[in-house]
Motif scaffolding. Structure first.
Motif, PDB file in Angstrom:
ATOM      1  N   ARG A  52       2.596  -2.667  16.703  1.00 20.12           N
ATOM      2  CA  ARG A  52       1.915  -1.861  17.707  1.00 20.12           C
ATOM      3  C   ARG A  52       0.821  -1.012  17.096  1.00 20.12           C
ATOM      4  O   ARG A  52      -0.267  -0.876  17.662  1.00 20.12           O
ATOM      5  N   THR A  53       1.079  -0.460  15.932  1.00 17.70           N
ATOM      6  CA  THR A  53       0.068   0.353  15.248  1.00 17.70           C
ATOM      7  C   THR A  53      -1.153  -0.487  14.910  1.00 17.70           C
ATOM      8  O   THR A  53      -2.297  -0.051  15.089  1.00 17.70           O
ATOM      9  N   ILE A  54      -0.927  -1.702  14.427  1.00 19.02           N
ATOM     10  CA  ILE A  54      -2.044  -2.606  14.119  1.00 19.02           C
ATOM     11  C   ILE A  54      -2.766  -2.992  15.410  1.00 19.02           C
ATOM     12  O   ILE A  54      -3.998  -2.951  15.489  1.00 19.02           O
ATOM     13  N   TYR A  55      -1.991  -3.344  16.426  1.00 17.77           N
ATOM     14  CA  TYR A  55      -2.554  -3.766  17.719  1.00 17.77           C
ATOM     15  C   TYR A  55      -3.477  -2.693  18.295  1.00 17.77           C
ATOM     16  O   TYR A  55      -4.528  -3.005  18.859  1.00 17.77           O
ATOM     17  N   ASN A  56      -3.101  -1.446  18.119  1.00 15.75           N
ATOM     18  CA  ASN A  56      -3.883  -0.357  18.701  1.00 15.75           C
ATOM     19  C   ASN A  56      -5.232  -0.150  18.016  1.00 15.75           C
ATOM     20  O   ASN A  56      -6.069   0.595  18.528  1.00 15.75           O
ATOM     21  N   THR A  57      -5.466  -0.800  16.879  1.00 12.05           N
ATOM     22  CA  THR A  57      -6.771  -0.692  16.207  1.00 12.05           C
ATOM     23  C   THR A  57      -7.760  -1.748  16.692  1.00 12.05           C
ATOM     24  O   THR A  57      -8.934  -1.702  16.313  1.00 12.05           O
ATOM     25  N   ILE A  58      -7.289  -2.681  17.517  1.00 14.10           N
ATOM     26  CA  ILE A  58      -8.195  -3.728  17.998  1.00 14.10           C
ATOM     27  C   ILE A  58      -9.301  -3.088  18.834  1.00 14.10           C
ATOM     28  O   ILE A  58      -9.038  -2.328  19.752  1.00 14.10           O
ATOM     29  N   GLY A  59     -10.524  -3.410  18.498  1.00 17.01           N
ATOM     30  CA  GLY A  59     -11.686  -2.804  19.141  1.00 17.01           C
ATOM     31  C   GLY A  59     -12.466  -1.934  18.173  1.00 17.01           C
ATOM     32  O   GLY A  59     -13.666  -1.729  18.351  1.00 17.01           O
ATOM     33  N   LEU A  60     -11.767  -1.423  17.143  1.00 17.10           N
ATOM     34  CA  LEU A  60     -12.469  -0.691  16.088  1.00 17.10           C
ATOM     35  C   LEU A  60     -13.160  -1.683  15.161  1.00 17.10           C
ATOM     36  O   LEU A  60     -12.810  -2.863  15.113  1.00 17.10           O
ATOM     37  N   THR A  61     -14.136  -1.220  14.392  1.00 20.78           N
ATOM     38  CA  THR A  61     -14.663  -2.061  13.330  1.00 20.78           C
ATOM     39  C   THR A  61     -13.566  -2.277  12.304  1.00 20.78           C
ATOM     40  O   THR A  61     -12.614  -1.491  12.200  1.00 20.78           O
ATOM     41  N   LEU A  62     -13.684  -3.330  11.521  1.00 21.20           N
ATOM     42  CA  LEU A  62     -12.656  -3.611  10.517  1.00 21.20           C
ATOM     43  C   LEU A  62     -12.516  -2.469   9.522  1.00 21.20           C
ATOM     44  O   LEU A  62     -11.398  -2.076   9.165  1.00 21.20           O
ATOM     45  N   THR A  63     -13.646  -1.921   9.076  1.00 18.25           N
ATOM     46  CA  THR A  63     -13.569  -0.846   8.087  1.00 18.25           C
ATOM     47  C   THR A  63     -12.883   0.386   8.669  1.00 18.25           C
ATOM     48  O   THR A  63     -12.055   1.024   8.008  1.00 18.25           O
ATOM     49  N   ASP A  64     -13.191   0.728   9.911  1.00 20.37           N
ATOM     50  CA  ASP A  64     -12.527   1.863  10.548  1.00 20.37           C
ATOM     51  C   ASP A  64     -11.043   1.578  10.751  1.00 20.37           C
ATOM     52  O   ASP A  64     -10.193   2.473  10.600  1.00 20.37           O
ATOM     53  N   ALA A  65     -10.714   0.350  11.107  1.00 20.26           N
ATOM     54  CA  ALA A  65      -9.314  -0.012  11.296  1.00 20.26           C
ATOM     55  C   ALA A  65      -8.533   0.127   9.995  1.00 20.26           C
ATOM     56  O   ALA A  65      -7.396   0.614   9.985  1.00 20.26           O
ATOM     57  N   PHE A  66      -9.133  -0.274   8.889  1.00 22.98           N
ATOM     58  CA  PHE A  66      -8.438  -0.147   7.613  1.00 22.98           C
ATOM     59  C   PHE A  66      -8.259   1.314   7.208  1.00 22.98           C
ATOM     60  O   PHE A  66      -7.257   1.675   6.587  1.00 22.98           O
ATOM     61  N   ASP A  67      -9.199   2.162   7.575  1.00 23.25           N
ATOM     62  CA  ASP A  67      -9.010   3.599   7.343  1.00 23.25           C
ATOM     63  C   ASP A  67      -7.780   4.100   8.093  1.00 23.25           C
ATOM     64  O   ASP A  67      -6.964   4.866   7.561  1.00 23.25           O
ATOM     65  N   VAL A  68      -7.642   3.666   9.356  1.00 17.18           N
ATOM     66  CA  VAL A  68      -6.504   4.083  10.167  1.00 17.18           C
ATOM     67  C   VAL A  68      -5.199   3.536   9.589  1.00 17.18           C
ATOM     68  O   VAL A  68      -4.199   4.259   9.440  1.00 17.18           O
ATOM     69  N   LEU A  69      -5.184   2.262   9.239  1.00 20.67           N
ATOM     70  CA  LEU A  69      -3.947   1.606   8.827  1.00 20.67           C
ATOM     71  C   LEU A  69      -3.490   2.020   7.437  1.00 20.67           C
ATOM     72  O   LEU A  69      -2.295   1.946   7.123  1.00 20.67           O
ATOM     73  N   THR A  70      -4.416   2.439   6.582  1.00 19.67           N
ATOM     74  CA  THR A  70      -4.039   2.920   5.250  1.00 19.67           C
ATOM     75  C   THR A  70      -3.852   4.428   5.219  1.00 19.67           C
ATOM     76  O   THR A  70      -3.306   4.970   4.256  1.00 19.67           O
TER      77      THR A  70
END
Length: 214
Positions: A40-58
């Motif tokens: 769910r945490t990963i799913y919620n980053t869909i729509g962000l740029t990849l770089t922004d998503a990796f900031d969130v996930l890390t």
């Protein structure tokens, strides 16, 4: 319909790409030695740029490895994304109906243009769209309206002649920033209640319901 063009987001708007996205994010996080969050945490980053998503996930703002991670994601996506992306029921039919009615169909997404085109080719065996603007075509990503404005210019239309359709609050913000009408489909992680905080003409559970009511 009063609009001369309907422009769509791609991921979770026209197609469920979550399986491929989860595969790619988990691969990259594991390879770079990070803990893998829940789906769910990963799913919620869909729509962000990849770089922004990796900031969130890390959990690391402006992660110094973000660009390396982006490149590894793209590499993995080349083998895993298209085969794990599936168009929603009636999505292709909706696009075809719009075109048959003389309405321009565009796609504006942070996903790479070539991957979107490849997904249509391999999964739908058709090309029911007029233009795609992907992440590689802009230098400012959603909710910046650059991609949406670029599509409107290509179609040579006024903004009041265009509708933008998306599944995310990011898409709603993009439409608002561009000054165009927005319609939401609740097929992603953004709830109807969250959509209602933004200017919109309609919020639907599916593309078919949306097209029948605008």
């Amino acid at each position: 319909m009063k609009y001369k063009a309907v422009i769509f987001d791609f991921d979770l708007t026209l197609a469920d790409s979550s399986k491929g996205i989860l595969i790619c994010f988990k691969h990259v996080l594991e390879k770079f030695g990070y803990e893998i969050p829940d789906d769910r945490t990963i799913y919620n980053t869909i729509g962000l740029t990849l770089t922004d998503a990796f900031d969130v996930l890390t959990g690391i703002p402006n992660n110094p490895q973000r660009e390396q991670m982006r490149k590894e994601y793209v590499k993995k996506a080349d083998e895993a994304m298209v085969v794990n992306t599936f168009f929603y029921d009636n999505a292709i039919a909706v696009l075809q109906v719009l075109q048959q009615a003389g309405i321009k169909v565009g796609i504006v997404s942070t996903k790479y243009r070539y991957r979107i085109a490849d997904t249509f080719e391999r999964q739908a065996h058709s090309h029911p769209y007029d233009e795609i603007i992907g992440g590689e075509d802009v230098n400012a990503h959603k909710p910046d309206p650059q991609g949406l404005n670029m599509m409107i210019e290509r179609f040579r239309l006024e903004k009041n002649q265009v509708l933008y359709v998306g599944d995310s609050y990011i898409d709603a913000e993009t439409a608002m920033n561009a000054g165009v009408d927005f319609a939401g489909v609740a097929t992603g992680s953004t709830s109807v209640g969250d959509f209602e905080k933004y200017p919109h003409i309609y919020i639907a559970d599916s593309l078919l319901e949306l097209i029948q009511n605008i």
